[in-house]
Design a protein around this motif. Structure first.
Motif, PDB file in Angstrom:
ATOM      1  N   ASN A  93      25.568  20.755   0.696  1.00 60.59           N
ATOM      2  CA  ASN A  93      25.629  21.225  -0.685  1.00 60.59           C
ATOM      3  C   ASN A  93      24.847  22.521  -0.767  1.00 60.59           C
ATOM      4  O   ASN A  93      23.716  22.596  -0.301  1.00 60.59           O
ATOM      5  CB  ASN A  93      25.013  20.202  -1.651  1.00 60.59           C
ATOM      6  CG  ASN A  93      25.874  18.967  -1.817  1.00 60.59           C
ATOM      7  OD1 ASN A  93      27.074  18.994  -1.561  1.00 60.59           O
ATOM      8  ND2 ASN A  93      25.255  17.874  -2.244  1.00 60.59           N
ATOM      9  N   CYS A  94      25.456  23.545  -1.367  1.00 57.62           N
ATOM     10  CA  CYS A  94      24.794  24.845  -1.485  1.00 57.62           C
ATOM     11  C   CYS A  94      24.570  25.170  -2.952  1.00 57.62           C
ATOM     12  O   CYS A  94      25.511  25.200  -3.745  1.00 57.62           O
ATOM     13  CB  CYS A  94      25.626  25.939  -0.828  1.00 57.62           C
ATOM     14  SG  CYS A  94      24.820  27.558  -0.931  1.00 57.62           S
ATOM     15  N   PRO A 106      18.024  23.179 -13.347  1.00 60.71           N
ATOM     16  CA  PRO A 106      17.362  21.942 -13.787  1.00 60.71           C
ATOM     17  C   PRO A 106      18.351  20.838 -14.145  1.00 60.71           C
ATOM     18  O   PRO A 106      18.025  19.656 -14.052  1.00 60.71           O
ATOM     19  CB  PRO A 106      16.541  22.378 -15.006  1.00 60.71           C
ATOM     20  CG  PRO A 106      16.803  23.812 -15.233  1.00 60.71           C
ATOM     21  CD  PRO A 106      17.639  24.360 -14.118  1.00 60.71           C
ATOM     22  N   TRP A 107      19.571  21.239 -14.512  1.00 64.71           N
ATOM     23  CA  TRP A 107      20.569  20.255 -14.917  1.00 64.71           C
ATOM     24  C   TRP A 107      21.422  19.774 -13.739  1.00 64.71           C
ATOM     25  O   TRP A 107      22.333  18.970 -13.906  1.00 64.71           O
ATOM     26  CB  TRP A 107      21.465  20.804 -16.026  1.00 64.71           C
ATOM     27  CG  TRP A 107      21.863  22.237 -15.842  1.00 64.71           C
ATOM     28  CD1 TRP A 107      21.234  23.327 -16.372  1.00 64.71           C
ATOM     29  CD2 TRP A 107      22.957  22.750 -15.068  1.00 64.71           C
ATOM     30  NE1 TRP A 107      21.879  24.480 -15.968  1.00 64.71           N
ATOM     31  CE2 TRP A 107      22.928  24.154 -15.184  1.00 64.71           C
ATOM     32  CE3 TRP A 107      23.958  22.158 -14.291  1.00 64.71           C
ATOM     33  CZ2 TRP A 107      23.863  24.977 -14.543  1.00 64.71           C
ATOM     34  CZ3 TRP A 107      24.890  22.980 -13.662  1.00 64.71           C
ATOM     35  CH2 TRP A 107      24.828  24.366 -13.796  1.00 64.71           C
ATOM     36  N   ASP A 108      21.126  20.291 -12.531  1.00 60.55           N
ATOM     37  CA  ASP A 108      21.858  19.842 -11.342  1.00 60.55           C
ATOM     38  C   ASP A 108      20.911  19.838 -10.140  1.00 60.55           C
ATOM     39  O   ASP A 108      21.043  20.636  -9.217  1.00 60.55           O
ATOM     40  CB  ASP A 108      23.055  20.755 -11.079  1.00 60.55           C
ATOM     41  CG  ASP A 108      23.924  20.240  -9.926  1.00 60.55           C
ATOM     42  OD1 ASP A 108      23.991  19.010  -9.732  1.00 60.55           O
ATOM     43  OD2 ASP A 108      24.515  21.080  -9.218  1.00 60.55           O
ATOM     44  N   PRO A 109      19.905  18.954 -10.153  1.00 59.02           N
ATOM     45  CA  PRO A 109      18.921  18.948  -9.070  1.00 59.02           C
ATOM     46  C   PRO A 109      19.565  18.498  -7.758  1.00 59.02           C
ATOM     47  O   PRO A 109      20.491  17.695  -7.760  1.00 59.02           O
ATOM     48  CB  PRO A 109      17.876  17.923  -9.551  1.00 59.02           C
ATOM     49  CG  PRO A 109      18.596  17.060 -10.521  1.00 59.02           C
ATOM     50  CD  PRO A 109      19.665  17.923 -11.159  1.00 59.02           C
ATOM     51  N   PRO A 110      19.067  19.035  -6.620  1.00 51.76           N
ATOM     52  CA  PRO A 110      19.588  18.606  -5.331  1.00 51.76           C
ATOM     53  C   PRO A 110      19.363  17.115  -5.125  1.00 51.76           C
ATOM     54  O   PRO A 110      18.323  16.590  -5.503  1.00 51.76           O
ATOM     55  CB  PRO A 110      18.764  19.410  -4.315  1.00 51.76           C
ATOM     56  CG  PRO A 110      18.186  20.540  -5.088  1.00 51.76           C
ATOM     57  CD  PRO A 110      18.037  20.054  -6.497  1.00 51.76           C
ATOM     58  N   THR A 119      32.035  28.071  -8.311  1.00 52.55           N
ATOM     59  CA  THR A 119      32.482  26.745  -8.723  1.00 52.55           C
ATOM     60  C   THR A 119      32.358  26.527 -10.221  1.00 52.55           C
ATOM     61  O   THR A 119      32.927  25.573 -10.752  1.00 52.55           O
ATOM     62  CB  THR A 119      31.656  25.646  -8.013  1.00 52.55           C
ATOM     63  OG1 THR A 119      30.279  25.808  -8.369  1.00 52.55           O
ATOM     64  CG2 THR A 119      31.802  25.732  -6.503  1.00 52.55           C
ATOM     65  N   GLY A 120      31.573  27.383 -10.883  1.00 53.17           N
ATOM     66  CA  GLY A 120      31.356  27.206 -12.308  1.00 53.17           C
ATOM     67  C   GLY A 120      30.413  26.061 -12.632  1.00 53.17           C
ATOM     68  O   GLY A 120      30.307  25.648 -13.787  1.00 53.17           O
ATOM     69  N   THR A 121      29.700  25.559 -11.619  1.00 53.76           N
ATOM     70  CA  THR A 121      28.747  24.485 -11.873  1.00 53.76           C
ATOM     71  C   THR A 121      27.525  24.687 -10.974  1.00 53.76           C
ATOM     72  O   THR A 121      27.265  25.799 -10.523  1.00 53.76           O
ATOM     73  CB  THR A 121      29.424  23.108 -11.699  1.00 53.76           C
ATOM     74  OG1 THR A 121      28.499  22.087 -12.042  1.00 53.76           O
ATOM     75  CG2 THR A 121      29.914  22.901 -10.272  1.00 53.76           C
ATOM     76  N   GLY A 122      26.752  23.643 -10.750  1.00 52.41           N
ATOM     77  CA  GLY A 122      25.428  23.803 -10.155  1.00 52.41           C
ATOM     78  C   GLY A 122      25.381  24.020  -8.659  1.00 52.41           C
ATOM     79  O   GLY A 122      24.398  24.523  -8.130  1.00 52.41           O
TER      80      GLY A 122
END
Ligand SMILES: [Zn+2]
Ligand SMILES: [Zn+2]
Length: 132
Positions: A27-28, A120-124, A37-40
């Motif tokens: 995951n990058c 912050p809305w898509d933490p690893p 991707t338009g997301t996290g």
């Protein structure tokens, strides 16, 4: 991952298949992947370029990596789905977006890159974190 992998874009104009083993999956969270991707983050896996059969037209956006290498983000010109990326730094390899797989459930991210750019809305996912 499964021995045979198949996938393609949203509209079906681009298809790919391989019998090769996936080299690695990740995951990058870099800003480029966020925008693409338009997301996290992007979830992607690497395959040897010689081992993949691709049909249909792919257009590429040329950019550059933090290391200064040319990068190419491939997408379907009809539906716009991001599909395949490559870089001049590792010309023997292609990176596929995991969700383009016909069965995305076989994807297993092995590590995270650019975790410091995670939103912050898509933490690893902690189980995927790796010190490099
Ligand atoms: Zn398409
Ligand atoms: Zn990235």
């Amino acid at each position: 991952m499964a021995a045979r992998l198949t996938g393609g874009c949203t509209c079906g104009a681009v298809r790919y298949e391989t019998d090769a083993d996936v080299e690695f999956s990740f995951n990058c969270h870099c800003r480029k992947c966020q925008r693409a991707t338009g997301t996290g983050h992007a979830s992607a896996f690497a395959l040897p370029v010689d081992a993949v059969k691709i049909t249909g037209e792919i257009r590429e956006y040329k950019g550059s990596s933090d290391a200064g290498a040319d990068t190419y983000s491939g997408f379907c010109p009809t539906c716009g789905a991001p599909l395949i990326s490559r870089t001049d730094r590792f010309p023997e390899r292609l990176y596929f977006h995991a969700a383009t797989l016909d069965d995305p459930s076989v994807f297993q991210p092995g590590f995270v890159v650019f975790a410091e750019h995670a939103q912050p809305w898509d933490p690893p996912a902690p189980e995927n974190k790796r010190e490099d």
